[in-house]
Scaffold this active site. Structure first.
Site, PDB file in Angstrom:
ATOM      1  N   ASP A  13      94.415  -6.675  23.069  1.00 26.20           N
ATOM      2  CA  ASP A  13      94.059  -5.276  23.352  1.00 26.20           C
ATOM      3  C   ASP A  13      94.939  -4.629  24.407  1.00 26.20           C
ATOM      4  O   ASP A  13      94.540  -3.661  25.056  1.00 26.20           O
ATOM      5  CB  ASP A  13      92.590  -5.156  23.796  1.00 26.20           C
ATOM      6  CG  ASP A  13      91.633  -5.904  22.900  1.00 26.20           C
ATOM      7  OD1 ASP A  13      91.665  -5.649  21.686  1.00 26.20           O
ATOM      8  OD2 ASP A  13      90.870  -6.755  23.396  1.00 26.20           O
ATOM      9  N   LYS A  16      99.655  -3.290  22.141  1.00 25.42           N
ATOM     10  CA  LYS A  16     100.819  -3.729  21.358  1.00 25.42           C
ATOM     11  C   LYS A  16     101.066  -2.820  20.163  1.00 25.42           C
ATOM     12  O   LYS A  16     102.210  -2.561  19.793  1.00 25.42           O
ATOM     13  CB  LYS A  16     100.621  -5.166  20.864  1.00 25.42           C
ATOM     14  CG  LYS A  16     100.435  -6.190  21.957  1.00 25.42           C
ATOM     15  CD  LYS A  16     100.244  -7.582  21.386  1.00 25.42           C
ATOM     16  CE  LYS A  16      98.997  -7.729  20.543  1.00 25.42           C
ATOM     17  NZ  LYS A  16      97.742  -7.509  21.289  1.00 25.42           N
ATOM     18  N   GLY A  40      93.014  -5.875  16.102  1.00 27.15           N
ATOM     19  CA  GLY A  40      92.616  -4.477  16.081  1.00 27.15           C
ATOM     20  C   GLY A  40      93.652  -3.641  16.788  1.00 27.15           C
ATOM     21  O   GLY A  40      93.681  -3.562  18.013  1.00 27.15           O
ATOM     22  N   HIS A  41      94.559  -3.056  16.025  1.00 28.83           N
ATOM     23  CA  HIS A  41      95.634  -2.259  16.618  1.00 28.83           C
ATOM     24  C   HIS A  41      95.363  -0.784  16.351  1.00 28.83           C
ATOM     25  O   HIS A  41      95.296  -0.350  15.204  1.00 28.83           O
ATOM     26  CB  HIS A  41      96.984  -2.671  16.024  1.00 28.83           C
ATOM     27  CG  HIS A  41      97.385  -4.071  16.387  1.00 28.83           C
ATOM     28  ND1 HIS A  41      98.377  -4.759  15.732  1.00 28.83           N
ATOM     29  CD2 HIS A  41      96.925  -4.906  17.333  1.00 28.83           C
ATOM     30  CE1 HIS A  41      98.503  -5.958  16.276  1.00 28.83           C
ATOM     31  NE2 HIS A  41      97.630  -6.064  17.244  1.00 28.83           N
ATOM     32  N   GLN A 223      96.559 -10.561  18.828  1.00 25.65           N
ATOM     33  CA  GLN A 223      95.958 -11.258  19.966  1.00 25.65           C
ATOM     34  C   GLN A 223      96.970 -11.377  21.120  1.00 25.65           C
ATOM     35  O   GLN A 223      97.747 -10.464  21.306  1.00 25.65           O
ATOM     36  CB  GLN A 223      95.424 -12.633  19.555  1.00 25.65           C
ATOM     37  CG  GLN A 223      94.226 -12.571  18.617  1.00 25.65           C
ATOM     38  CD  GLN A 223      94.610 -12.447  17.157  1.00 25.65           C
ATOM     39  OE1 GLN A 223      95.511 -13.114  16.670  1.00 25.65           O
ATOM     40  NE2 GLN A 223      93.926 -11.589  16.454  1.00 25.65           N
ATOM     41  N   THR A 300      85.612  -5.077  16.669  1.00 26.84           N
ATOM     42  CA  THR A 300      84.181  -5.356  16.756  1.00 26.84           C
ATOM     43  C   THR A 300      83.368  -4.239  17.376  1.00 26.84           C
ATOM     44  O   THR A 300      82.157  -4.163  17.167  1.00 26.84           O
ATOM     45  CB  THR A 300      83.956  -6.621  17.602  1.00 26.84           C
ATOM     46  OG1 THR A 300      84.423  -6.368  18.938  1.00 26.84           O
ATOM     47  CG2 THR A 300      84.718  -7.806  17.013  1.00 26.84           C
ATOM     48  N   ARG A 302      82.784  -4.177  20.405  1.00 27.19           N
ATOM     49  CA  ARG A 302      82.157  -4.776  21.587  1.00 27.19           C
ATOM     50  C   ARG A 302      82.791  -4.234  22.867  1.00 27.19           C
ATOM     51  O   ARG A 302      84.008  -4.050  22.923  1.00 27.19           O
ATOM     52  CB  ARG A 302      82.317  -6.299  21.563  1.00 27.19           C
ATOM     53  CG  ARG A 302      81.512  -6.994  20.485  1.00 27.19           C
ATOM     54  CD  ARG A 302      81.716  -8.505  20.540  1.00 27.19           C
ATOM     55  NE  ARG A 302      83.065  -8.895  20.176  1.00 27.19           N
ATOM     56  CZ  ARG A 302      83.468 -10.166  20.081  1.00 27.19           C
ATOM     57  NH1 ARG A 302      82.629 -11.149  20.358  1.00 27.19           N
ATOM     58  NH2 ARG A 302      84.710 -10.449  19.737  1.00 27.19           N
ATOM     59  N   LYS A 330      98.477   1.629  30.080  1.00 27.21           N
ATOM     60  CA  LYS A 330      97.263   2.164  30.697  1.00 27.21           C
ATOM     61  C   LYS A 330      97.341   2.262  32.222  1.00 27.21           C
ATOM     62  O   LYS A 330      96.336   2.093  32.919  1.00 27.21           O
ATOM     63  CB  LYS A 330      96.046   1.338  30.268  1.00 27.21           C
ATOM     64  CG  LYS A 330      95.721   1.492  28.784  1.00 27.21           C
ATOM     65  CD  LYS A 330      94.323   1.039  28.464  1.00 27.21           C
ATOM     66  CE  LYS A 330      93.921   1.463  27.056  1.00 27.21           C
ATOM     67  NZ  LYS A 330      92.521   1.129  26.747  1.00 27.21           N
TER      68      LYS A 330
END
Length: 428
Positions: A13, A16, A40-41, A223, A300, A302, A330
């Site tokens: 996360d 990338k 999850g990109h 990942q 997810t 989450r 960020k």
């Protein structure tokens, strides 16, 4: 030859997808080399948000071809769903292909993943329940089904019969769950094979030819190193190697072909799922970072655990990957926080001060992080486009990271948009 590898240096996360999306505009090939649709990109195109799980993040900008290489485990249903999502927005996908050697995530892999995670008394890894681990297990056990098998009815049937004989016994006798019907699965995946047959190719042959011809090839990992099966916080890891070394086995290219090794790290640290997290914040500040940084899993949903930047683990990740270009994302999320803290050492249970990462996950739970404090800044940096325009304390923060790691930061991201980047040097 011009090759580029983008890898995560923390727990995933890191952003990338955005970096890959930016670099892909000048790439002849963009290649995913490991993981599956547990990734999850998130990529933004104007106001349009795309969350990609399996497709290479460069699919939206790459003028050439996008490959899902042999090291990826492929859920073809997810692949088709993402293809349809992109095409529904009027974008093309005829440049996306899958390696014949890539292994297929079958329905029994997803069920096995789910039942294990829900089992009482089991080790709660915190997986996405996408069947990634069980699929890699079958690959290593040499009973896996590959994409090429979907085009061969006899082979597909034979492999399904062998697999379901074992899996159904486990489902019924151990988990006390219903068994799966072989005919239903066989017909479904045979039809999927026909639907995807023009996309299933020998990717490694074309990739090596492209590298020899000096074309720009961008390898994209999912990942991150701290979730690496060997070098992460085992067993709270993924089931593949997201490292730069994973490119060689995951895409079929030699290590001598890899040149620009780009590591991506947030300006702070996040983690989804269980496992040790020495610099985790359990207070209002941690919640503030989560809220401002929109720290919720792309796959997810989450909430991500948040904490200070851990330079000890980051140094470990850079060492294993051989990073020669660093990306910090960020940075804008830290605006208004002062003082800022970064982990520079750990204090072990016996009082020893160390600056290296441990292979003992159990011990890491009991390590005390030792921090260096830096002054923060209050200025809005989301519109800054040159390094010189950053607030002095923001520059000092970046410089501290560079000095600790001995690696230059080539790009600083100050927002989610493609344009919100401070590029200090051009790699292409």
């Amino acid at each position: 030859m011009s090759t580029f590898v983008v890898v995560g240096l923390q727990y995933g996360d890191e952003g990338k997808g955005k970096i890959t999306d930016v670099l892909s505009a000048k790439s002849d090939y963009v290649v995913r080399y490991q993981g599956g649709d547990n990734a999850g990109h998130t990529v933004y195109v104007g106001d349009e948000k795309f969350v990609l799980h399996l497709l290479p993040s460069g699919v939206l900008q790459c003028p050439g071809k996008c490959f899902i290489a042999n090291g990826v485990v492929v859920n073809p249903k997810s692949f088709i769903k993402e293809i349809n999502q992109i095409e529904s927005k009027g974008l093309k996908t005829d440049h996306v292909f899958i390696s014949r050697r890539a292994h297929v995530i079958m329905p029994y892999h997803i069920l096995m993943d789910t039942y294990r995670e829900e089992e009482k008394g089991g080790t709660e890894i915190g997986t996405t329940k996408k069947g990634i681990g069980p699929c890699y297990e079958d690959k290593i056990a040499r009973v896996g089904i590959r994409m090429i098998d979907l085009l061969n009815p006899e082979i597909l049937r034979e492999k399904l019969e062998k697999n379901l004989k074992v899996k159904n016994a486990i489902f019924s006798k151990y988990f006390e769950k219903p068994t799966l019907d072989i005919d239903e699965i066989y017909e479904e995946f045979l039809a999927i094979g026909q639907q995807l047959k023009d996309r299933i190719v020998d990717t490694e042959v074309e990739l090596n030819e492209a590298i020899q011809q000096g074309k720009n090839v961008l390898f994209e990992g999912a990942q991150a190193l701290m979730l690496d099966i060997d070098f992460g916080t085992y067993p709270f890891v993924t089931s593949s190697s997201p490292s730069t070394g994973g490119v060689c086995a995951g895409a079929g290219v030699p290590p001598t072909a890899l040149q620009n090794l780009i590591g991506v790290s947030k300006a702070y640290t996040t983690r989804v799922g269980n496992g040790p997290f020495p610099s985790e914040l359990h207070d209002e500040l941690g919640e503030h970072i989560r809220k401002v940084g929109h720290e919720f899993g792309a796959t997810t949903g989450r909430p991500r655990r948040t904490g200070w930047l851990d330079l000890v683990s980051l140094k470990h990740a850079c060492m294993i990957n051989g990073i020669n270009n660093l990306v910090i994302t960020k940075l804008d999320v830290l605006t208004g926080i002062t003082p800022l803290k970064v982990v520079t050492h750990y204090k072990t249970e016996d009082g020893k001060i160390i600056d290296y990462f441990t292979s003992s996950t159990h011990k890491l739970y009991h390590y005390e992080p030792i921090y260096e404090e830096l002054e923060g800044w209050t200025e809005d940096i989301t519109k800054v486009r040159s390094y010189e325009e950053l607030p002095e304390n923001a520059k000092k923060y970046i410089q501290f990271i560079e000095n600790y790691l001995g690696i230059n930061v080539y790009l600083v991201s100050v927002g989610p948009e493609r344009s919100q980047n401070i590029i200090r040097k051009e790699l292409f």
